[in-house]
Write an enzyme that holds these catalytic residues in place. Sequence first.
Site, PDB file in Angstrom:
ATOM      1  N   ASP A 324      12.998 117.978  71.165  1.00  0.00           N
ATOM      2  CA  ASP A 324      11.511 117.774  71.939  1.00  0.00           C
ATOM      3  C   ASP A 324      11.935 116.843  73.408  1.00  0.00           C
ATOM      4  O   ASP A 324      12.991 116.941  73.871  1.00  0.00           O
ATOM      5  CB  ASP A 324      10.395 117.202  71.547  1.00  0.00           C
ATOM      6  CG  ASP A 324       9.816 116.198  71.408  1.00  0.00           C
ATOM      7  OD1 ASP A 324       9.176 117.010  72.222  1.00  0.00           O
ATOM      8  OD2 ASP A 324       9.428 115.512  72.033  1.00  0.00           O
ATOM      9  N   ASP A 521      10.787 113.055  68.021  1.00  0.00           N
ATOM     10  CA  ASP A 521      10.286 111.723  67.440  1.00  0.00           C
ATOM     11  C   ASP A 521       8.654 111.550  66.871  1.00  0.00           C
ATOM     12  O   ASP A 521       8.430 110.385  66.639  1.00  0.00           O
ATOM     13  CB  ASP A 521      10.091 110.517  68.811  1.00  0.00           C
ATOM     14  CG  ASP A 521       9.172 111.129  69.788  1.00  0.00           C
ATOM     15  OD1 ASP A 521       8.913 111.941  70.310  1.00  0.00           O
ATOM     16  OD2 ASP A 521       8.625 110.493  70.453  1.00  0.00           O
ATOM     17  N   ASP A 525       6.435 116.466  66.006  1.00  0.00           N
ATOM     18  CA  ASP A 525       7.532 117.021  65.918  1.00  0.00           C
ATOM     19  C   ASP A 525       7.572 116.985  64.387  1.00  0.00           C
ATOM     20  O   ASP A 525       8.086 117.910  63.878  1.00  0.00           O
ATOM     21  CB  ASP A 525       8.606 116.474  66.612  1.00  0.00           C
ATOM     22  CG  ASP A 525       8.270 116.315  67.350  1.00  0.00           C
ATOM     23  OD1 ASP A 525       8.249 116.924  68.462  1.00  0.00           O
ATOM     24  OD2 ASP A 525       8.486 115.368  68.095  1.00  0.00           O
TER      25      ASP A 525
END
Length: 641
Positions: A324, A521, A525
Amino acid sequence: MMTAVTPSREMGCSHVAVWMLWLRGWLALLPMACLCAGLLGRGLGHPEIATWAWTIATLTVTGLLLAQIATRLKKGDVGLDLVALLSMGGALVLSQPLAGAVIALMYAGGQSLEAYASGRAGRAMTALIARQPRTALREDGNALIDVPVAALVPGDRILVRVGDVLPVDGRVTAGRAVLDRSSLTGEALPVTALANEPVLSGTVNVGTPFTLLTERPAAESTYAGIVRLVEAAQARKAPMARLADQYGLAFLVLTLLLAGSAWLATGDPIRALAVLVVATPCPLILAVPVALVSGLSRAAGIGVLIKGGGALETLAKVRVLVIDKTGTLTHGAAQLTSARMLGALDESEVLGFAASLEQASGHPLARTLIEEAARRGLELSQPEEVEEMPGEGLTGLVEGRPVAVGGPHIMRMHGIHFPPPGTAGTSAAVASTVLIAVDGVPAAALEFADPLRADGGTTLLELRACGLERVVLATGDRRPIAEALVAGLPVDAIVADLDPTSKTDTVAAERRSGPVMMVGDGVNDAPALAAADLGVALGARGAAAAAEAADVVLLVDSLAPLPRAIRIAKRARAIALQSVWVGLGLSLTGMLAAALGYLSPLQGALLQEAIDVAVILNAMRALGGPQGGREPEARGVPRPS
């Protein structure tokens, strides 16, 4: 202040579990004492004493083993302990008391050595649980009251003394706090938190006493979540351990067939007993848990919590990284990167006007502007007649002067025309541009971006050196911003403009290239972390949902420990496999020798004891290695400048 201390209530523990653990660790003492007593009796010319001493040792361990096997059979677990039971029972039936005593010592010694190795290997993980504070000193008027941590609520003020472990997440109220985070993150040097800065539970105060303003209940704080994750990790059983059980059943059948064949071929039951003795116990069930728990412990020591041996094995085998962007590869917060001044006012004046007006807004960039002004020591004024257009900007009066902050649309609505941006000062990595007008004329254009973490580029290069073959950046941001962020970094593909569902689909699609590790995080996600072969979450500041869905949690707000954790996982898995196959090979060789009559039961017992000790000691090598899991850097891997 006066301190009133009330007794704290400690958590109870299972006396039966403690007794069983103690018994397993010291089980070898009785057969060792009986074996020595028997040898002494035989040396003094009293063979009957030797027979009784050796028989007592064999019967005692056999009885304990029988109870253990019965418990496992109720759970449907057929283990290799059955071979040990048959060999000791056979020694008693065939009047081989000395061989039976040696087998008893061998089995009990293996149990004790495994208990010691597992205890030593799990020390770093159990230390995380043992350090959990039970009480805190809460301010109550002019007094300090010692209260259970569970009684703390957001808004409480507690005194953190030197050496105390922070019990909850919160903020430093005044002064500064010097905190040791080594037990959580492996960082050697303490960090300093200034007034109003957030601090995490589980760190240790190594400076002067300070007052902590609690922001979360203890059950929702970072350290409580880590403790829950550790307990879950300790309860999980690794696929390699389950595979060892399957191989163990096959090995049990092979042992019984070989022993039976030797008996039928020669008519000598001693041959069958010798085969059983050499196969007791098998290195397959000893080496795997010791090596894997050693790896888990080493990873915990550098601030990486791996939820069980299964996750450790997968970490050693990942080939694809899906990472990410916001909050993972970057810090997740916009920062002022440049200011283009367009009028007579200087940068501090313009920033003061804009931050004063933004006090009336709840936009994320408004907080960034206010924090930047506070960092520069600017005094803000109270805005008046504020009007906000959601998504466009706001206008109002600051110190009696009209101020407008926002995008091009709101500026055009008020007849304020900004010059086009110069290409020299514009970067594709700019996430947002904020225009500021004072007194109806352009004053400045501020550019904001979410920059790459300082260790982001280095970490990607190190992950490549660890064997990752493909790196994919998955982000909900615009593609030009993502491309500018990772320009020059070893990223194979960029997938932008993703929602949580699309990010999960990206992870699923990448599985065709090999086992996928997803690093994220945020709450968005969590689905992708759960869908990946291995999910890794930043737990220090990340969302709780991400930490719960992940298989690995980084306890520090940094990606740096991840390559070190992969090296630790690879080494632990390699040592486990090495111990298993070498141990099995030696055991099978010994069994064939025993079946052919080259080893007596006593000689077989001594040989297998040596194999077991060697296998366990080899598995404990997973606790060692280069400090922090570091290995010599691969040549030819460049470092980002």
